[in-house]
Write an enzyme that holds these catalytic residues in place. Sequence first.
Site, mmCIF file in Angstrom:
data_model
loop_
_atom_site.group_PDB
_atom_site.id
_atom_site.type_symbol
_atom_site.label_atom_id
_atom_site.label_comp_id
_atom_site.label_asym_id
_atom_site.label_seq_id
_atom_site.Cartn_x
_atom_site.Cartn_y
_atom_site.Cartn_z
ATOM 1 N N GLY A 192 0.831 -1.200 0.000
ATOM 2 C CA GLY A 192 0.000 0.000 0.000
ATOM 3 C C GLY A 192 0.861 1.244 0.000
ATOM 4 C CB SER A 260 2.214 6.852 8.634
ATOM 5 O OG SER A 260 0.958 6.199 8.744
ATOM 6 C CB SER A 264 -0.150 5.129 5.832
ATOM 7 O OG SER A 264 -0.892 6.137 6.480
ATOM 8 N NE ARG A 273 -8.126 -4.201 15.680
ATOM 9 C CZ ARG A 273 -9.438 -4.249 15.819
ATOM 10 N NH1 ARG A 273 -10.157 -4.931 14.939
ATOM 11 N NH2 ARG A 273 -10.052 -3.646 16.799
ATOM 12 C CB SER A 275 -5.068 4.079 16.228
ATOM 13 O OG SER A 275 -5.476 5.076 17.133
ATOM 14 C CD GLU A 324 -0.818 -7.589 11.034
ATOM 15 O OE1 GLU A 324 0.255 -8.100 10.695
ATOM 16 O OE2 GLU A 324 -1.084 -7.230 12.189
ATOM 17 N NE ARG A 470 14.392 4.640 10.685
ATOM 18 C CZ ARG A 470 13.377 3.809 10.659
ATOM 19 N NH1 ARG A 470 13.007 3.195 11.762
ATOM 20 N NH2 ARG A 470 12.721 3.589 9.559
ATOM 21 C CE1 TYR A 532 2.908 5.548 18.075
ATOM 22 C CE2 TYR A 532 5.283 5.624 17.824
ATOM 23 C CZ TYR A 532 4.027 5.435 17.278
ATOM 24 O OH TYR A 532 3.895 5.143 15.957
#
Lengths: 610, 671
Positions: A192, A260, A264, A273, A275, A324, A470, A532
């Site tokens: 995706g 994202s 995404s 799933r 959020s 998934e 990152r 997180y």
Amino acid sequence: MINEEKENSAGNIENGSSKLNQDNKKFQETINVKSVVPKYRQELLKWNGWGYKDCRFEVNAGDVTSISLTGNRYPIAGKNLPHFEGWVKNTFNVDLVNPTLSQALPEEDKYPKTLLIAEELVRIVRLNIPYSLRGVDRMLRAHGQTLHDIFTLRNGMFERIPDIVLWPTCHEEVEKIVELANELNIAILVFGGGTAVSGAVECPVNERRTIISLDTSQMNKILWVDEANLVACIESGIIGQDLERELKALGYTTGHEPDSYEFSSLGGWVATRASGMKKNIYGNIEDLLVHVKMVTSKGVLEKNCQVPRLSCGPDFNHIVLGSEGSLGVITEVILKIRPLPKCTRYGSIVFPNFESGVQTMRQVAKWRCQPASIRLMDNEQFKFGMILKPDAGLIGSLIDILKKLYLTKIKGFEFDKLCVMTLLFEGDEKQVKEQEKRVYDIAGEFGGFPAGETNGERGYMLTFVIAYLRDIALEYRIVAESFETSVPWDRAISLCANVKQRIAQECRDLSIRHFLISCRVTQTYDAGCVIYFYFAFNHGDVSDPVATHHQIESRARDEIIACGGSISHHHGVGKLRTKWYPQTVSEVGVSLYNATKNELDPKIYLRRII
Amino acid sequence: MNLNDYEDILEPRRFDLSHFFWCSKKLNSVIAYKQNIKPTPSLLKEAVLNDPKIQKFLEEISREKRIPKDFLDAQVRLILDEIGYQKNLKIIRLLGLVLVKICLKVCEGIFVNHNSISHIKSVMGSCPVIFVPSHRSYADFILMSLICFTYDIEIPAIAAGMDFHGMWAMGSILRDTGAFFMRRSYNNDTLYWTTFKQYVYQLVTKGDLPIEFFIEGTRSRSNKSMMPKYGLLNMILKPLFLRQVPDIIFVPINISYEKIMEEKLFSFELLGVPKPKESTSAFFKSLSIIKENYGSIHMTFGKPLCSKQFFGEYLDTSRRSTGPIHEQELTERDKSMIPSLSHEIIYIQQKMTTLYVMNLIALLTNHNLTKDEELLSYDELKEKILWLKMILEKFDANIWSTDIDSDIKKAFEVHKNIIHLTGNRKIDIVKDHVNLANIDITKLKGYHLSEKVMTQSVPFVMLYIYINPILHCIVDAALIVIILKMYANSTSDSIFQRYHFLRNLFLYDFVTYYTRIPLDFQKAVNICTNFKLIQINSDGKYNLCENQQNLVEIFISSIEPFLYSYFTTLQILETYNRCDEKRILVEVQEKIVFEMEHKFIHPYSLNLDSIAHCLSSLVLSASIKRVRGDNGVAYEIDRTKVSMVKNTLEPYILKPHLGKTIHNNVLRNKL
């Protein structure tokens, strides 16, 4: 044409049913969305890192080193970040010199050869669906955004990548692909937005069958918008920012905004799933989803109606949600939409310590007065946020100093303990005011006090920017990754403390001296919250930083689960977390999953969770 | 042992112009567990009362018994006030001052392995830290606090018995220095225990002080380790199993005394004279101790033991993720994991024991006196001490010795009430030093020992108080030796079988854990073989070596009184189907006293500890069953099993006894 009608309909939702039929008809037309992200992703996006090519943190070595974010997509772009270097030095003992650069994009002959055989190719070509056999296209769809993925892109090559990329443009084409795969015994990996952080899209190294990467990105139409029922039917390949942009033009939003969401895709959200940040108002993906089509090797799984709820045995939407990509290919989703809010306001609150912040969140959740978003950063993250503060100039710095003095001297906060909560309010002016009052009152009971709108806004803006860090971290030999969990309220604080301690211990055991572990509470529920974690370390002499990181993260997950936390709140199981799947769902759960898998995908054309 | 590892904390104080200055030093104490919200004693108590678990419990009682909830709240407050520690820095400093002055007067030195302390300090800060000292004297409490004060560690919250609580002024002083009080476990008050458990829970999870408790539960009267108690340890570990703390660090500590303040009291207690009630006046009387010389004290801090690492993967697999956290309790499986930790701590405490020359003298003198031999001369003694020291060090003993002559001299000085040099420079025990004036014969716990028996026994029992600390090093070897003496030419397997039986029978006197028994056996066999105490023949069978007769005898003599106590206890048990504990104690002592008339029986055999330990061990092996009787504890006896145990033990009871009878001994000294 659509834009004109928007003017008529915006804000008229409550204007009685006479208008509804009319509205309904007007939006029956399909919107062909032109995506920000091109079909060949690498034209806009980094092939070996996060996000847009033109956005990256850049170190300009001059007399004085200056660091800034390039491009002009984010508010802090182009501004000098004076606190960055010192913080990196302090935290990771890293000097911003001699970056370890990524390898160049490999030449076409450097990619693993396709295993596709001529006969298969002929059949696939006959489908008349756009495809690519180029190494670069295949490689770019062999990974997500885990540390392992990016590290491999920068320094090596995946052992196994898809053999061909297919870009179906509609549900029927997906059906054809699945049928053909069935016939020719070919495996399919659904791709995706490419933002998976679970290892789900990695090709199994031992898969000797041909692997098709089914890229949904060209299947991104908004098929229709139903204003009477406030739903829209959308193809699964649409990415968040395209969807929101198009709906905004119509005066609507889904309100689904995962961190994202720039990249995404809708199918990915359903499959994992997902959020969103504003789930307090709009709900998570499972609350937003009204209807879904999933192509399986046995046919299409879907319901015959588009009703708000139904009592009809187990809800098969929940077979699709979280599947998934292992049970079928999600093609079309009917999502709820909402009129755009009239008023959006940010806010922030400073707390003397993490505990008081969590207690505030618990109370807010208890009285269900959550604003659209409420997040709590721990002390490390608060300090970390400071490094992304642009040079404020002389006056600005003075004000910052005064603020700090006010906090520590007058309020008696300890700089090494204080925490910041960021808030996002949505609604009409009156609702927002009421919400603000309630939240600030509760915070006051626990020693927190408002710290202004700007801080809040900055906090949310940074959410999108942090992901870019990152890449620069890797250049300076720091590996970083985030992981998340959900936990009941009464275990939240001890979970955070224990995970931090566990990581510190594991680092000590591995002689890793310079590391950062920090956390934030990102969502609240009646019964618990979402946490997180960000973990990074200077890998210096560690021979295999990715494996080391993986090992530590795995221990941290053991700790999380022992402390009553979950395997994942919204990232999914993927390949990274299969280890904890059986204990999470029980042995019966595993056989139930396997039975479903056997039913829908008996020959395992798709990946499997366990 | 390496003398350089230790420093004398009194040394710098000897040169202080004013101790007052030292006591008022700026404190920069390391805390155990940094909390975001700084706890105070009253906050902790308040949190206990408001804890959902306590509140729910109170509401339940209130409903069931129709007691107003407010009244119950007030009850809990009272209980918390009885339990809760306080912190008064002034008192701590003042106490520091007084203690330093007393210690300088009565001690030669308080030696501490300071590098360990630095290491411990370096790992403190991120989780609860529990100090677990051995418990041989009341001085343990005070010394621990003094050490913490000296080394800038926050004075721990100390679990103390209620005996102190009742003492006028002392109770509150101890409380102000961090003591929290715990009632004895036979008390059944659920409200009290629920509150106490919650207090400990709060202390561990939300407190920032180190916690100190004595894992043996009480002072060991015999000066050797006792079976660990699990109650408080379970409470302390609960938050770890519930994952409410990141880890819990235990620091095993051994405190060894060259001379134990309570030696006489303990000797009496071992023979059955009950412990006097703790009172402040008794405390002041005991201050007469400051006229005496107590020699050296050694405090050895062990390596911090991280319980998370200790329990390993088990902790990660425990499943308690559903249900409110405050209603979770330890599962039976959790509880079954805990003894191994407590035994590990006891084991480390034992290994860290410091032995003094006096302990060696005691062992040698005892052996000498129990054999029909001439008393040792000074030179013989010195030679034997050097020889024994070398041997014990092979068995991992830590012996504090600098210069042998001055060490012996000091031992005689410090222990002049136990041993002395006779006119012709022979070593003997002091016999006429026993003052029985304060003893109420009617209150004796066991048999009514006559004045004569008491007078004869006390010196030997006191001597044993200084032999006992050695035994953990040599008991394995002693058992192997005595087995081979009785069953020469044995295979390793058959020795182990017999060793296993004895080790388990004596489990409570020579504390060990079942997992360690095979390891310790192998280790002892190796040392004994290397040392040529035993030898293995070509056919794989073991025998005692001829030329180590002396050592064999010393080893055997060291455990003989225990063998005899147990044997007699078994003989008595054999005659009953059911019997009160009190009666067993009386009859065992009576029988031993009767035998003593005719032959030499070591008076330490009379000690009630060993008899009680024998009973506990028989309970463990299900040979007898502990039940509640009309007069306290009673036992139901499986006579077949008891006889079997007795018969297996019997061969090791040496006959005829080699020792001199006490009568001869007494006579000779009078001549």
